[in-house]
Design a protein around this motif. Sequence first.
Motif, PDB file in Angstrom:
ATOM      1  N   PHE A   1     -41.573 -32.302  11.273  1.00  0.00           N
ATOM      2  CA  PHE A   1     -41.136 -30.960  11.640  1.00  0.00           C
ATOM      3  C   PHE A   1     -42.217 -30.156  12.355  1.00  0.00           C
ATOM      4  CE2 PHE A   1     -36.905 -30.091   9.794  1.00  0.00           C
ATOM      5  CZ  PHE A   1     -36.700 -31.307   9.172  1.00  0.00           C
ATOM      6  N   SER A   2     -43.426 -30.714  12.405  1.00  0.00           N
ATOM      7  CA  SER A   2     -44.536 -29.876  12.878  1.00  0.00           C
ATOM      8  C   SER A   2     -44.406 -29.491  14.355  1.00  0.00           C
ATOM      9  CB  SER A   2     -45.878 -30.550  12.596  1.00  0.00           C
ATOM     10  OG  SER A   2     -45.947 -31.737  13.338  1.00  0.00           O
ATOM     11  N   ARG A   3     -43.633 -30.248  15.120  1.00  0.00           N
ATOM     12  CA  ARG A   3     -43.478 -29.861  16.532  1.00  0.00           C
ATOM     13  C   ARG A   3     -42.104 -29.261  16.809  1.00  0.00           C
ATOM     14  NH1 ARG A   3     -45.633 -35.068  18.819  1.00  0.00           N
ATOM     15  NH2 ARG A   3     -47.838 -35.000  18.327  1.00  0.00           N
ATOM     16  N   LEU A   4     -41.403 -28.935  15.735  1.00  0.00           N
ATOM     17  CA  LEU A   4     -40.019 -28.480  15.921  1.00  0.00           C
ATOM     18  C   LEU A   4     -39.866 -26.974  15.762  1.00  0.00           C
ATOM     19  CD1 LEU A   4     -38.068 -31.168  13.844  1.00  0.00           C
ATOM     20  CD2 LEU A   4     -38.695 -31.240  16.263  1.00  0.00           C
ATOM     21  N   THR A   5     -38.889 -26.441  16.496  1.00  0.00           N
ATOM     22  CA  THR A   5     -38.492 -25.055  16.276  1.00  0.00           C
ATOM     23  C   THR A   5     -37.106 -25.075  15.635  1.00  0.00           C
ATOM     24  OG1 THR A   5     -39.752 -24.289  18.168  1.00  0.00           O
ATOM     25  CG2 THR A   5     -37.994 -22.838  17.398  1.00  0.00           C
ATOM     26  N   VAL A   6     -36.984 -24.403  14.497  1.00  0.00           N
ATOM     27  CA  VAL A   6     -35.697 -24.329  13.793  1.00  0.00           C
ATOM     28  C   VAL A   6     -35.246 -22.874  13.777  1.00  0.00           C
ATOM     29  CG1 VAL A   6     -34.478 -24.775  11.626  1.00  0.00           C
ATOM     30  CG2 VAL A   6     -36.355 -26.282  12.318  1.00  0.00           C
ATOM     31  N   VAL A   7     -34.000 -22.650  14.194  1.00  0.00           N
ATOM     32  CA  VAL A   7     -33.430 -21.303  14.169  1.00  0.00           C
ATOM     33  C   VAL A   7     -32.413 -21.236  13.032  1.00  0.00           C
ATOM     34  CG1 VAL A   7     -31.888 -19.732  15.410  1.00  0.00           C
ATOM     35  CG2 VAL A   7     -33.815 -20.771  16.609  1.00  0.00           C
ATOM     36  N   VAL A   8     -32.562 -20.261  12.149  1.00  0.00           N
ATOM     37  CA  VAL A   8     -31.651 -20.134  11.012  1.00  0.00           C
ATOM     38  C   VAL A   8     -30.825 -18.862  11.166  1.00  0.00           C
ATOM     39  CG1 VAL A   8     -31.464 -20.028   8.498  1.00  0.00           C
ATOM     40  CG2 VAL A   8     -33.334 -21.331   9.542  1.00  0.00           C
ATOM     41  N   GLN A   9     -29.512 -19.041  11.213  1.00  0.00           N
ATOM     42  CA  GLN A   9     -28.611 -17.870  11.303  1.00  0.00           C
ATOM     43  C   GLN A   9     -28.119 -17.523   9.900  1.00  0.00           C
ATOM     44  OE1 GLN A   9     -24.560 -18.341  12.491  1.00  0.00           O
ATOM     45  NE2 GLN A   9     -24.519 -16.405  13.597  1.00  0.00           N
TER      46      GLN A   9
ATOM     47  N   GLY B   1     -29.502 -15.637   3.664  1.00  0.00           N
ATOM     48  CA  GLY B   1     -29.120 -15.276   2.298  1.00  0.00           C
ATOM     49  C   GLY B   1     -29.597 -16.368   1.351  1.00  0.00           C
ATOM     50  N   ALA B   2     -28.754 -16.654   0.342  1.00  0.00           N
ATOM     51  CA  ALA B   2     -29.154 -17.588  -0.714  1.00  0.00           C
ATOM     52  C   ALA B   2     -29.546 -18.964  -0.165  1.00  0.00           C
ATOM     53  CB  ALA B   2     -28.010 -17.726  -1.715  1.00  0.00           C
ATOM     54  N   THR B   3     -28.760 -19.497   0.746  1.00  0.00           N
ATOM     55  CA  THR B   3     -29.079 -20.847   1.262  1.00  0.00           C
ATOM     56  C   THR B   3     -30.004 -20.790   2.478  1.00  0.00           C
ATOM     57  OG1 THR B   3     -27.059 -20.877   2.610  1.00  0.00           O
ATOM     58  CG2 THR B   3     -26.926 -21.906   0.429  1.00  0.00           C
ATOM     59  N   GLY B   4     -29.688 -19.899   3.423  1.00  0.00           N
ATOM     60  CA  GLY B   4     -30.451 -19.861   4.679  1.00  0.00           C
ATOM     61  C   GLY B   4     -31.929 -19.560   4.464  1.00  0.00           C
ATOM     62  N   SER B   5     -32.228 -18.648   3.527  1.00  0.00           N
ATOM     63  CA  SER B   5     -33.638 -18.316   3.288  1.00  0.00           C
ATOM     64  C   SER B   5     -34.386 -19.547   2.779  1.00  0.00           C
ATOM     65  CB  SER B   5     -33.755 -17.166   2.283  1.00  0.00           C
ATOM     66  OG  SER B   5     -33.185 -17.538   1.050  1.00  0.00           O
ATOM     67  N   ARG B   6     -33.690 -20.365   1.995  1.00  0.00           N
ATOM     68  CA  ARG B   6     -34.346 -21.563   1.434  1.00  0.00           C
ATOM     69  C   ARG B   6     -34.464 -22.668   2.497  1.00  0.00           C
ATOM     70  NH1 ARG B   6     -31.550 -19.311  -3.193  1.00  0.00           N
ATOM     71  NH2 ARG B   6     -33.055 -19.109  -4.876  1.00  0.00           N
TER      72      ARG B   6
ATOM     73  N   GLY C   1     -43.644 -27.673   8.266  1.00  0.00           N
ATOM     74  CA  GLY C   1     -44.474 -27.497   9.465  1.00  0.00           C
ATOM     75  C   GLY C   1     -43.753 -26.947  10.683  1.00  0.00           C
ATOM     76  N   ALA C   2     -42.446 -26.669  10.550  1.00  0.00           N
ATOM     77  CA  ALA C   2     -41.692 -26.196  11.724  1.00  0.00           C
ATOM     78  C   ALA C   2     -42.011 -24.740  12.063  1.00  0.00           C
ATOM     79  CB  ALA C   2     -40.190 -26.327  11.447  1.00  0.00           C
ATOM     80  N   THR C   3     -41.811 -24.393  13.315  1.00  0.00           N
ATOM     81  CA  THR C   3     -41.797 -22.985  13.716  1.00  0.00           C
ATOM     82  C   THR C   3     -40.376 -22.493  13.427  1.00  0.00           C
ATOM     83  OG1 THR C   3     -43.363 -23.428  15.474  1.00  0.00           O
ATOM     84  CG2 THR C   3     -42.026 -21.424  15.693  1.00  0.00           C
ATOM     85  N   VAL C   4     -40.262 -21.453  12.622  1.00  0.00           N
ATOM     86  CA  VAL C   4     -38.929 -21.005  12.184  1.00  0.00           C
ATOM     87  C   VAL C   4     -38.639 -19.607  12.716  1.00  0.00           C
ATOM     88  CG1 VAL C   4     -37.481 -20.490  10.176  1.00  0.00           C
ATOM     89  CG2 VAL C   4     -39.046 -22.434  10.101  1.00  0.00           C
ATOM     90  N   LEU C   5     -37.443 -19.463  13.294  1.00  0.00           N
ATOM     91  CA  LEU C   5     -36.968 -18.156  13.743  1.00  0.00           C
ATOM     92  C   LEU C   5     -35.694 -17.846  12.977  1.00  0.00           C
ATOM     93  CD1 LEU C   5     -37.280 -18.612  17.633  1.00  0.00           C
ATOM     94  CD2 LEU C   5     -38.875 -17.414  16.120  1.00  0.00           C
ATOM     95  N   VAL C   6     -35.561 -16.608  12.514  1.00  0.00           N
ATOM     96  CA  VAL C   6     -34.391 -16.276  11.695  1.00  0.00           C
ATOM     97  C   VAL C   6     -33.655 -15.050  12.248  1.00  0.00           C
ATOM     98  CG1 VAL C   6     -35.423 -17.242   9.598  1.00  0.00           C
ATOM     99  CG2 VAL C   6     -35.746 -14.822  10.109  1.00  0.00           C
ATOM    100  N   THR C   7     -32.393 -14.960  11.843  1.00  0.00           N
ATOM    101  CA  THR C   7     -31.597 -13.780  12.198  1.00  0.00           C
ATOM    102  C   THR C   7     -30.621 -13.493  11.060  1.00  0.00           C
ATOM    103  OG1 THR C   7     -30.050 -12.850  13.782  1.00  0.00           O
ATOM    104  CG2 THR C   7     -29.906 -15.198  13.461  1.00  0.00           C
ATOM    105  N   ASP C   8     -30.296 -12.225  10.885  1.00  0.00           N
ATOM    106  CA  ASP C   8     -29.323 -11.861   9.848  1.00  0.00           C
ATOM    107  C   ASP C   8     -28.765 -10.479  10.195  1.00  0.00           C
ATOM    108  OD1 ASP C   8     -28.124 -10.997   7.219  1.00  0.00           O
ATOM    109  OD2 ASP C   8     -28.968 -12.909   6.594  1.00  0.00           O
TER     110      ASP C   8
ATOM    111  N   LEU D   1     -30.545 -25.827  15.240  1.00  0.00           N
ATOM    112  CA  LEU D   1     -29.903 -24.557  14.886  1.00  0.00           C
ATOM    113  C   LEU D   1     -29.226 -24.763  13.533  1.00  0.00           C
ATOM    114  CD1 LEU D   1     -28.768 -21.669  15.492  1.00  0.00           C
ATOM    115  CD2 LEU D   1     -26.850 -22.810  16.616  1.00  0.00           C
ATOM    116  N   ALA D   2     -29.566 -23.918  12.572  1.00  0.00           N
ATOM    117  CA  ALA D   2     -28.973 -24.037  11.232  1.00  0.00           C
ATOM    118  C   ALA D   2     -28.078 -22.833  10.962  1.00  0.00           C
ATOM    119  CB  ALA D   2     -30.080 -24.134  10.179  1.00  0.00           C
ATOM    120  N   PRO D   3     -26.753 -22.970  11.162  1.00  0.00           N
ATOM    121  CA  PRO D   3     -25.848 -21.863  10.818  1.00  0.00           C
ATOM    122  C   PRO D   3     -25.711 -21.778   9.290  1.00  0.00           C
ATOM    123  CG  PRO D   3     -24.854 -23.364  12.439  1.00  0.00           C
ATOM    124  CD  PRO D   3     -26.025 -24.066  11.825  1.00  0.00           C
TER     125      PRO D   3
END
Length: 355
Positions: free
Chosen positions: A170-178, A181-186, A195-202, A232-234
């Motif tokens: 995961f160290s070279r990955l960007t993961v976007v979490v939409q 809440g209970a699951t997305g934050s985890r 190791g991922a770069t994580v971007l979130v929205t809510d 992308l993690a919905p």
Amino acid sequence: MKLFELLSSHGHERLAFHHDAATGLRAIIAIHSTALGNALGGTRRWAYSDEAEAIRDVLRLSEGMTYKAAAADLPMGGAKSVILATAGNPATEAEARAMGRFVETFRGTYIAAEDVGVTPQFVDWMAAETEHVMGGDSVSHGGDPSPFTAQGCFNAMGACLQNLGKPVNFSRLTVVVQGVGATGSRVAKLCQQAGATVLVTDTNVANLQRVVKELGVGVVDGDVFSTPCDILAPCALGGVLNQQTIPKLRCGIVCGTANNQLLDPIEDGANIKKAGVLYAPDFIVNAGGLIRLAGLYIGLSEQQINEKIRHIESTTAVVLRDAQNMPSAYEAGVAYAKSRIDRGRSNKKATMTPA
Ligand code: NAD
């Protein structure tokens, strides 16, 4: 709305409506299938725009539970319930207990648990009226299933990377979490820890700020669907993959916890494949919470439960491989689940046949 047509078109067994005059509770329980056993499925409390929307939601969600349980190799059917809430009206103990009494009328064919809008406290209130409920903190057991759902989703991401011939690094990955809440934050936390770069929205600013502060992750700038990323993690609500959003996607993989991510499972499932985006079917990916609660309900050990949650990775891998020769990963996932249901049915028949 032609109710019986709706029920028969997707093979639902039962749809039950309940009104409690004292509390004003309006709730629906849908049983999609009991072919493999009694059915565990969360209770969603939501301010639906109208009754038809609530009916469609409970029918789709309960069908998804059948496939989720079967694909996770649980001897369980599929069901779900919804409470038609009024916007701004908080849940009360009286309402939860009325819901518990409704669940009790099913005598265990339906086992309730939490879903969006329903907390472990609400579940414990329901448990004052029925033993057929899981996921509470004290009265009912099992606790919050979301850590297990998030872990299963993270495991499935590994299978997605491998399917694309990429290392599970995961160290070279960007993961976007939409939705954090209970699951997305985890999910965000697991990806960040890997190791991922994580971007979130809510849409809930308080949730967003809490997670940004806790994890130190970035915030999506602009439209979540057109944000370039590897995964992308919905993790919010369903229907987010549709005619409008699929053409905008700039990710290689969609793998998230939200139920019913494809607005039209057949059409949008095929379109996302044509768009060259690897979609991991939600009902395979997000089975961790069900495995946890159903596992405890039917008496599996912690070790057996954790093993099944680890298995989400290999199940996702099989389904994504099968999907190469099918119109969509969604259809491959359903075919996989149905093959398990057929096998379970014939095993059941075999054990019922007198020697
Ligand atoms: P939650 O209510 O704790 O979190 C959902 C979050 O999404 C909230 O913070 C909400 O503000 C946010 N949100 C809503 N609409 C949004 C939007 N348009 N854009 C961005 N954010 C938005 O719910 P949860 O338990 O994390 O569940 C999320 C999804 O996962 C649901 O579809 C649920 O059915 C599914 N799911 C949850 C579990 C579980 O164990 N909790 C298990 C299986 C599936």
